[in-house]
Write a protein that holds these residues in place. Structure first.
Motif, PDB file in Angstrom:
ATOM      1  N   HIS A  38       0.448  -3.874   6.779  1.00  0.00           N
ATOM      2  CA  HIS A  38       0.554  -2.429   6.592  1.00  0.00           C
ATOM      3  C   HIS A  38       0.308  -1.749   7.926  1.00  0.00           C
ATOM      4  O   HIS A  38      -0.698  -1.979   8.577  1.00  0.00           O
ATOM      5  CB  HIS A  38      -0.473  -1.957   5.561  1.00  0.00           C
ATOM      6  N   LYS A  44       0.831  -1.207   0.000  1.00  0.00           N
ATOM      7  CA  LYS A  44       0.000   0.000   0.000  1.00  0.00           C
ATOM      8  C   LYS A  44       0.868   1.260   0.000  1.00  0.00           C
ATOM      9  O   LYS A  44       0.678   2.165  -0.812  1.00  0.00           O
ATOM     10  CB  LYS A  44      -0.916  -0.028   1.230  1.00  0.00           C
ATOM     11  N   ARG A  45       1.874   1.284   0.905  1.00  0.00           N
ATOM     12  CA  ARG A  45       2.742   2.463   0.990  1.00  0.00           C
ATOM     13  C   ARG A  45       3.572   2.625  -0.277  1.00  0.00           C
ATOM     14  O   ARG A  45       3.811   3.732  -0.745  1.00  0.00           O
ATOM     15  CB  ARG A  45       3.631   2.334   2.241  1.00  0.00           C
ATOM     16  N   GLU A 102       1.474   4.245  -2.846  1.00  0.00           N
ATOM     17  CA  GLU A 102       1.292   5.672  -2.550  1.00  0.00           C
ATOM     18  C   GLU A 102       2.530   6.472  -2.946  1.00  0.00           C
ATOM     19  O   GLU A 102       2.452   7.534  -3.531  1.00  0.00           O
ATOM     20  CB  GLU A 102       1.078   5.888  -1.046  1.00  0.00           C
ATOM     21  N   ARG A 103       3.713   5.933  -2.584  1.00  0.00           N
ATOM     22  CA  ARG A 103       4.949   6.706  -2.738  1.00  0.00           C
ATOM     23  C   ARG A 103       5.609   6.468  -4.092  1.00  0.00           C
ATOM     24  O   ARG A 103       6.311   7.332  -4.603  1.00  0.00           O
ATOM     25  CB  ARG A 103       5.900   6.340  -1.605  1.00  0.00           C
TER      26      ARG A 103
END
Ligand code: ZN
Ligand code: ZN
Length: 240
Positions: free
Chosen positions: A169, A134-135, A138-139
């Motif tokens: 997460h 997930k991160r 996003e990044r």
């Protein structure tokens, strides 16, 4: 010379303001902070006392004995080291590295030099602290991989960004979270999915910032459970 010309052209074309003091950054190798702000950013020089295990800053003068902070007693890694405290130009650079997958030359030099002056020379694999899917979405990139690649290119030590994964997460750590809360939030968040690549290896685990040590300890636990013989931690910065 060419790089000097390039820098001047760059300053003319894109006068970059120092993210701390707003003066202009005259040398692109300094990244997001000006030379004066870098000069204010302390580097651990060996003339201070740090916790022998986790590298926590204990006092500004050297000690004749191995000193421990004891907050890290239960942590699973063997030793941790950082370039310096999370402050001034270093914290601005760390924040920038979360936005863009690029480390300026001065930052790269500091990181390589910390490794060269450490006792981590016997590391056989370099492993970045993984982000959750997930991160990563996003990044768009993992800043720990950017840092791990710098050290791998410099030393020739194998980079392994596949074996350790983040299976849970966890929300961004908030400043208000204490050590225990951080520990609980990352407990069992990591898993080794290729144990045979980890077994009997001495791992150099890379991250941008060492805050409470909960994240890297959780990684080290997963790595050691799958047979890693030692786990060292190297980060750009160390929270006080
Ligand atoms: Zn500045
Ligand atoms: Zn400690």
């Amino acid at each position: 010379m060419l790089s000097k010309i390039y820098d001047s052209l760059l300053t003319l074309a894109y006068p970059q303001a120092c993210q701390i003091c707003q003066n202009s950054v005259e040398n692109s190798s300094d990244g997001v902070a000006c030379r004066a702000c870098w000069e204010k950013t302390r580097i651990f020089s060996g003339q201070e006392t740090l916790c022998h295990k986790c590298g926590a800053f204990l006092q500004g003068k050297p000690s004749d004995f191995k000193t421990f902070c004891h907050r890290c007693d239960e942590h699973f890694y063997d030793l941790a080291s950082a370039v310096g405290v999370y402050e001034h130009a270093r914290s601005a650079s760390v924040l920038h590295l979360k936005r863009e997958p690029f480390a300026a030359k001065h930052l790269r030099k500091l990181f390589v030099s910390r490794l060269e002056n450490s006792t981590f020379q016997d590391a056989t694999k370099i492993v970045p602290v993984p982000l959750s899917k997930k991160r990563l979405l996003e990044r768009g990139f993992n800043q720990a991989i950017v840092l791990a690649k710098i050290l791998s290119a410099q030393t020739g030590t194998t980079l392994d960004e596949q074996s350790l994964t983040r299976i849970i997460h966890t929300p961004m750590h908030r400043a208000a979270m204490d050590g225990k809360a951080r520990e609980t939030s990352v407990k069992d968040a990591f898993e080794v999915k290729r144990p045979k690549f980890i077994e009997d290896e001495t791992i150099l685990l890379i991250d941008d910032v060492f805050t409470s040590g909960a994240t890297v300890s959780s990684c080290a636990k997963a790595l050691k459970e799958k047979g890693a013989s030692k786990v060292y931690i190297l980060t750009l910065a160390r929270a006080l």
